[in-house]
Write a protein that holds these residues in place. Structure first.
Motif, PDB file in Angstrom:
ATOM      1  N   LEU A 185       0.826  -1.202   0.000  1.00  0.00           N
ATOM      2  CA  LEU A 185       0.000   0.000   0.000  1.00  0.00           C
ATOM      3  C   LEU A 185       0.864   1.257   0.000  1.00  0.00           C
ATOM      4  O   LEU A 185       0.601   2.216  -0.739  1.00  0.00           O
ATOM      5  CB  LEU A 185      -0.937  -0.006   1.213  1.00  0.00           C
ATOM      6  N   ARG A 186       1.909   1.250   0.815  1.00  0.00           N
ATOM      7  CA  ARG A 186       2.804   2.418   0.854  1.00  0.00           C
ATOM      8  C   ARG A 186       3.515   2.600  -0.478  1.00  0.00           C
ATOM      9  O   ARG A 186       3.696   3.726  -0.951  1.00  0.00           O
ATOM     10  CB  ARG A 186       3.790   2.256   2.000  1.00  0.00           C
ATOM     11  N   ALA A 187       3.918   1.502  -1.102  1.00  0.00           N
ATOM     12  CA  ALA A 187       4.574   1.585  -2.406  1.00  0.00           C
ATOM     13  C   ALA A 187       3.631   2.157  -3.461  1.00  0.00           C
ATOM     14  O   ALA A 187       4.075   2.787  -4.430  1.00  0.00           O
ATOM     15  CB  ALA A 187       5.069   0.209  -2.830  1.00  0.00           C
ATOM     16  N   ALA A 188       2.331   1.955  -3.267  1.00  0.00           N
ATOM     17  CA  ALA A 188       1.329   2.457  -4.205  1.00  0.00           C
ATOM     18  C   ALA A 188       0.967   3.914  -3.939  1.00  0.00           C
ATOM     19  O   ALA A 188       0.193   4.501  -4.697  1.00  0.00           O
ATOM     20  CB  ALA A 188       0.071   1.588  -4.137  1.00  0.00           C
ATOM     21  N   VAL A 193      -1.207   5.653   9.246  1.00  0.00           N
ATOM     22  CA  VAL A 193      -0.883   6.122  10.591  1.00  0.00           C
ATOM     23  C   VAL A 193      -1.365   5.067  11.582  1.00  0.00           C
ATOM     24  O   VAL A 193      -2.568   4.970  11.850  1.00  0.00           O
ATOM     25  CB  VAL A 193      -1.552   7.480  10.894  1.00  0.00           C
ATOM     26  N   PRO A 194      -0.445   4.246  12.127  1.00  0.00           N
ATOM     27  CA  PRO A 194      -0.847   3.131  12.995  1.00  0.00           C
ATOM     28  C   PRO A 194      -1.628   3.572  14.226  1.00  0.00           C
ATOM     29  O   PRO A 194      -2.573   2.887  14.636  1.00  0.00           O
ATOM     30  CB  PRO A 194       0.490   2.495  13.393  1.00  0.00           C
ATOM     31  N   ARG A 195      -1.257   4.687  14.813  1.00  0.00           N
ATOM     32  CA  ARG A 195      -1.912   5.117  16.050  1.00  0.00           C
ATOM     33  C   ARG A 195      -3.411   5.289  15.874  1.00  0.00           C
ATOM     34  O   ARG A 195      -4.197   4.986  16.766  1.00  0.00           O
ATOM     35  CB  ARG A 195      -1.283   6.428  16.532  1.00  0.00           C
ATOM     36  N   HIS A 196      -3.806   5.790  14.713  1.00  0.00           N
ATOM     37  CA  HIS A 196      -5.222   6.052  14.467  1.00  0.00           C
ATOM     38  C   HIS A 196      -5.842   5.061  13.475  1.00  0.00           C
ATOM     39  O   HIS A 196      -7.016   5.184  13.136  1.00  0.00           O
ATOM     40  CB  HIS A 196      -5.399   7.474  13.942  1.00  0.00           C
ATOM     41  N   HIS A 197      -5.042   4.109  13.012  1.00  0.00           N
ATOM     42  CA  HIS A 197      -5.523   3.131  12.029  1.00  0.00           C
ATOM     43  C   HIS A 197      -6.104   3.818  10.798  1.00  0.00           C
ATOM     44  O   HIS A 197      -7.091   3.370  10.222  1.00  0.00           O
ATOM     45  CB  HIS A 197      -6.580   2.200  12.649  1.00  0.00           C
ATOM     46  N   ARG A 198      -5.454   4.916  10.381  1.00  0.00           N
ATOM     47  CA  ARG A 198      -5.962   5.673   9.244  1.00  0.00           C
ATOM     48  C   ARG A 198      -5.062   5.518   8.029  1.00  0.00           C
ATOM     49  O   ARG A 198      -3.851   5.682   8.106  1.00  0.00           O
ATOM     50  CB  ARG A 198      -6.122   7.158   9.594  1.00  0.00           C
ATOM     51  N   LEU A 199      -5.711   5.236   6.908  1.00  0.00           N
ATOM     52  CA  LEU A 199      -5.037   5.062   5.627  1.00  0.00           C
ATOM     53  C   LEU A 199      -5.495   6.197   4.722  1.00  0.00           C
ATOM     54  O   LEU A 199      -6.694   6.447   4.590  1.00  0.00           O
ATOM     55  CB  LEU A 199      -5.436   3.711   5.027  1.00  0.00           C
ATOM     56  N   THR A 200      -4.554   6.903   4.100  1.00  0.00           N
ATOM     57  CA  THR A 200      -4.926   8.014   3.228  1.00  0.00           C
ATOM     58  C   THR A 200      -4.185   7.914   1.894  1.00  0.00           C
ATOM     59  O   THR A 200      -3.106   7.326   1.794  1.00  0.00           O
ATOM     60  CB  THR A 200      -4.616   9.378   3.872  1.00  0.00           C
ATOM     61  N   LEU A 201      -4.787   8.519   0.888  1.00  0.00           N
ATOM     62  CA  LEU A 201      -4.191   8.569  -0.445  1.00  0.00           C
ATOM     63  C   LEU A 201      -4.598   9.885  -1.076  1.00  0.00           C
ATOM     64  O   LEU A 201      -5.766  10.276  -1.030  1.00  0.00           O
ATOM     65  CB  LEU A 201      -4.680   7.405  -1.310  1.00  0.00           C
ATOM     66  N   ARG A 202      -3.628  10.575  -1.683  1.00  0.00           N
ATOM     67  CA  ARG A 202      -3.919  11.848  -2.330  1.00  0.00           C
ATOM     68  C   ARG A 202      -3.795  11.693  -3.845  1.00  0.00           C
ATOM     69  O   ARG A 202      -2.752  11.289  -4.352  1.00  0.00           O
ATOM     70  CB  ARG A 202      -2.933  12.909  -1.841  1.00  0.00           C
ATOM     71  N   GLY A 203      -4.863  11.992  -4.549  1.00  0.00           N
ATOM     72  CA  GLY A 203      -4.836  11.979  -6.009  1.00  0.00           C
ATOM     73  C   GLY A 203      -5.209  10.644  -6.607  1.00  0.00           C
ATOM     74  O   GLY A 203      -4.871   9.594  -6.064  1.00  0.00           O
ATOM     75  N   PRO A 204      -5.907  10.653  -7.755  1.00  0.00           N
ATOM     76  CA  PRO A 204      -6.350   9.402  -8.395  1.00  0.00           C
ATOM     77  C   PRO A 204      -5.184   8.670  -9.037  1.00  0.00           C
ATOM     78  O   PRO A 204      -4.214   9.276  -9.489  1.00  0.00           O
ATOM     79  CB  PRO A 204      -7.329   9.897  -9.466  1.00  0.00           C
ATOM     80  N   ARG A 205      -5.283   7.361  -9.067  1.00  0.00           N
ATOM     81  CA  ARG A 205      -4.258   6.565  -9.725  1.00  0.00           C
ATOM     82  C   ARG A 205      -4.732   5.117  -9.858  1.00  0.00           C
ATOM     83  O   ARG A 205      -5.547   4.649  -9.055  1.00  0.00           O
ATOM     84  CB  ARG A 205      -2.955   6.589  -8.931  1.00  0.00           C
TER      85      ARG A 205
END
Length: 239
Positions: A185-188, A193-205
Motif C-alpha cells: 500500500l505504501r509503495a502504491a 498512521v498506525p496510532r489512528h488506524h488511518r489510511l490516506t491517499l492523495r490523487g487518483p491513480r
C-alpha cells in the motif's frame, strides 16, 4: 486483483480455504450488515467524522471548487453528509453508500444522495474531491479491492481517507499478512498512521496490489474497535 501465478495451496491451506466465504455470501450476515456503525455518528463533536478522521470534512472541501464533492462509503444514516450539506454550497455533491441504507425517512437536503447498495459492487458515477470510509473496511471481505477501486474515483488532488486494521488481513495459511500488505500500500502511494488506524491517499491513480483474494472469515471476532469484524485472506502473487 488480476490473475497471477502463485504457489499451489497445501492440503492444510485447502481445508482452511473451504471455510472462507466469498463476498456475496457475506452480505446477509449480521456482522457485515452492521446496523449500528455510523448510525449516530455526526459531522462534529465527540462521536463524529471530524474526530475519527482527524480533520473536518467541510473545512477540507470548502473553497476547493464551486461544486465540492464527498463520497462516504459505509455511510449508515448519512448524518455527517446531512450536516455537511448545510455548510457547503448548494451545488455540492454528497453521496453516501451503505449496505443497510438509511433508516431515517427524513427529507434529504439538495445535493445529497443516500444509496442502499453493497459498496463492493457499487460503481462511482463521477470523481470525488473527498472519499471516506469510517470504520467500514472492517466489514468487507476484499478490502484491498475496495481500496484500489476507491483510488480510481478520486478527483485531481482528491483525498481518500479510510480506517484500516492490518491485523485483519491474513495469508491463506493463517499467518498475518499485515507487513507485506502495508508495504504494498505504501509503495502504491498510501500513507498509514498506525496510532489512528488511518489510511490516506492523495490523487487518483491505478493501483495494483500483489495479492489475490481468497475469501473472508466473518467469525474472526472483535477487532481494535471492540466490535465483531471480518478477517480477509489473501495469497501473495507476482504483480
Amino acid at each position: 486483483m488480476p490473475p497471477a501465478s502463485a504457489t499451489p495451496p497445501s492440503a492444510g491451506e485447502e481445508e482452511a480455504l473451504r471455510l472462507l466465504l466469498p463476498d456475496d455470501a457475506l452480505r446477509s450476515l449480521a456482522v457485515v450488515a452492521n446496523n449500528t456503525m455510523n448510525r449516530e455518528r455526526g459531522l462534529h463533536g465527540v462521536n463524529s467524522y471530524t474526530r475519527e478522521l482527524g480533520f473536518d470534512p467541510v473545512t477540507h472541501l470548502s473553497g476547493r471548487s464551486a461544486s465540492p464533492s464527498w463520497l462516504d462509503l459505509c455511510s449508515g444514516e448519512g448524518r455527517a453528509l446531512r450536516a455537511a450539506a448545510a455548510w457547503l454550497p448548494a451545488s455540492a455533491v454528497l453521496t453516501g453508500v451503505d449496505l443497510v441504507g438509511p433508516l431515517d425517512p427524513a427529507p434529504r437536503p439538495r445535493g445529497l444522495e443516500l444509496v442502499t447498495a453493497s459498496v463492493t459492487d457499487w460503481e462511482a458515477p463521477r470523481a470525488y474531491d473527498l472519499i471516506t470510509c469510517v470504520h467500514g473496511l472492517h466489514y468487507l471481505g476484499d478490502q484491498l479491492r475496495m481500496l484500489t477501486r476507491a483510488a480510481s474515483w478520486l478527483a485531481p488532488d482528491g483525498l481518500l481517507a479510510a480506517h484500516f486494521d492490518p491485523d485483519s488481513v491474513r495469508r491463506t495459511d493463517g499467518r498475518p499478512a499485515s507487513r507485506p500488505v502495508l508495504a504494498a500500500l505504501r509503495a502504491a502511494g498510501f500513507t498509514y498512521v498506525p496510532r489512528h488506524h488511518r489510511l490516506t491517499l492523495r490523487g487518483p491513480r491505478p493501483v495494483r496490489l500483489p495479492f489475490r483474494y481468497a475469501g473472508a472469515d466473518p467469525a474472526a471476532g472483535p477487532n481494535y474497535t471492540g466490535q465483531p469484524a471480518v478477517a480477509s485472506y489473501y495469497t501473495q502473487v507476482d504483480n
